[in-house]
Scaffold this active site. Sequence first.
Site, PDB file in Angstrom:
ATOM      1  N   HIS A  65       0.837  -1.186   0.000  1.00  0.00           N
ATOM      2  CA  HIS A  65       0.000   0.000   0.000  1.00  0.00           C
ATOM      3  C   HIS A  65       0.882   1.249   0.000  1.00  0.00           C
ATOM      4  CE1 HIS A  65       0.404  -0.830   4.466  1.00  0.00           C
ATOM      5  NE2 HIS A  65       0.828   0.416   4.392  1.00  0.00           N
TER       6      HIS A  65
HETATM    7  P1  TYD Z   1      -1.866  -2.962   7.646  1.00  0.00           P
HETATM    8  O1  TYD Z   1      -1.392  -1.560   7.640  1.00  0.00           O
HETATM    9  O2  TYD Z   1      -2.736  -3.411   6.514  1.00  0.00           O
HETATM   10  O3  TYD Z   1      -0.588  -3.910   7.823  1.00  0.00           O
HETATM   11  P2  TYD Z   1       0.214  -4.800   6.773  1.00  0.00           P
HETATM   12  O4  TYD Z   1       0.295  -4.019   5.523  1.00  0.00           O
HETATM   13  O5  TYD Z   1       1.560  -5.038   7.402  1.00  0.00           O
HETATM   14  O6  TYD Z   1      -0.572  -6.068   6.653  1.00  0.00           O
HETATM   15  O7  TYD Z   1      -2.613  -3.202   9.015  1.00  0.00           O
HETATM   16  C1  TYD Z   1      -3.117  -4.469   9.402  1.00  0.00           C
HETATM   17  C2  TYD Z   1      -4.333  -4.244  10.272  1.00  0.00           C
HETATM   18  O8  TYD Z   1      -3.991  -3.537  11.464  1.00  0.00           O
HETATM   19  C3  TYD Z   1      -5.433  -3.448   9.600  1.00  0.00           C
HETATM   20  O9  TYD Z   1      -6.672  -4.069   9.881  1.00  0.00           O
HETATM   21  C4  TYD Z   1      -5.412  -2.107  10.251  1.00  0.00           C
HETATM   22  C5  TYD Z   1      -4.791  -2.352  11.616  1.00  0.00           C
HETATM   23  N1  TYD Z   1      -3.952  -1.248  12.061  1.00  0.00           N
HETATM   24  C6  TYD Z   1      -4.434  -0.358  13.002  1.00  0.00           C
HETATM   25  O10 TYD Z   1      -5.573  -0.462  13.487  1.00  0.00           O
HETATM   26  N2  TYD Z   1      -3.606   0.663  13.432  1.00  0.00           N
HETATM   27  C7  TYD Z   1      -2.366   0.828  12.929  1.00  0.00           C
HETATM   28  O11 TYD Z   1      -1.633   1.768  13.353  1.00  0.00           O
HETATM   29  C8  TYD Z   1      -1.871  -0.080  11.909  1.00  0.00           C
HETATM   30  C9  TYD Z   1      -0.517   0.074  11.300  1.00  0.00           C
HETATM   31  C10 TYD Z   1      -2.711  -1.097  11.520  1.00  0.00           C
END
Ligand code: TYD
Length: 156
Positions: A65
């Site tokens: 992303h």
């Molecule tokens: P995401 O940013 O999609 O992580 P990755 O790309 O490493 O898989 O986040 C995973 C999940 O965690 C998503 O449901 C959102 C949640 N999240 C939060 O609630 N707060 C945060 O600060 C972060 C980074 C993620």
Amino acid sequence: MKGPIPTLKEQHDITKTKLSYVFTIPKIEDEGFLCFAEGKNHLPFDVKRFYYIADVIKGARRGFHAHHKTRQVLFCIKGSITIVLDDGQYREKVVLNESNKGIFLDRMMWHEMEDFTKDTVLLVAASEYYDEKDYIRDYQEFSMIANKRWYRYQQK
Ligand code: TYD
């Protein structure tokens, strides 16, 4: 790199990469080590949020992303990781494997994380609170927005 790179007040050993830069924060070695960073003094923004990622299973890839607004710094405080950066035009891979080295991820920088080792702990400092609306999770959409911006930037 599109536009000026935010500077750090204290310029700690900065290595430019194709799309960003890797910099060093202080590390005190004394029967172990201690690293620290202060918003704006050692980091290119004031930190509103941090999160960390660990226990990632073999072969897993994360990220995929970009953010409209949020800027981040990634520290691989244990183990090793490869960060893939993509600004819509260029793509590069940067290996992080030193606890006091951070890579700056500007807004509108597509990123992926791969090659986690079993013991990798990735600490991320972010400039904004979590907001799902700030995410661009579709690469085609990201590429379209990034290339429009690049076009506008070049016209200035
Ligand atoms: P995401 O940013 O999609 O992580 P990755 O790309 O490493 O898989 O986040 C995973 C999940 O965690 C998503 O449901 C959102 C949640 N999240 C939060 O609630 N707060 C945060 O600060 C972060 C980074 C993620």
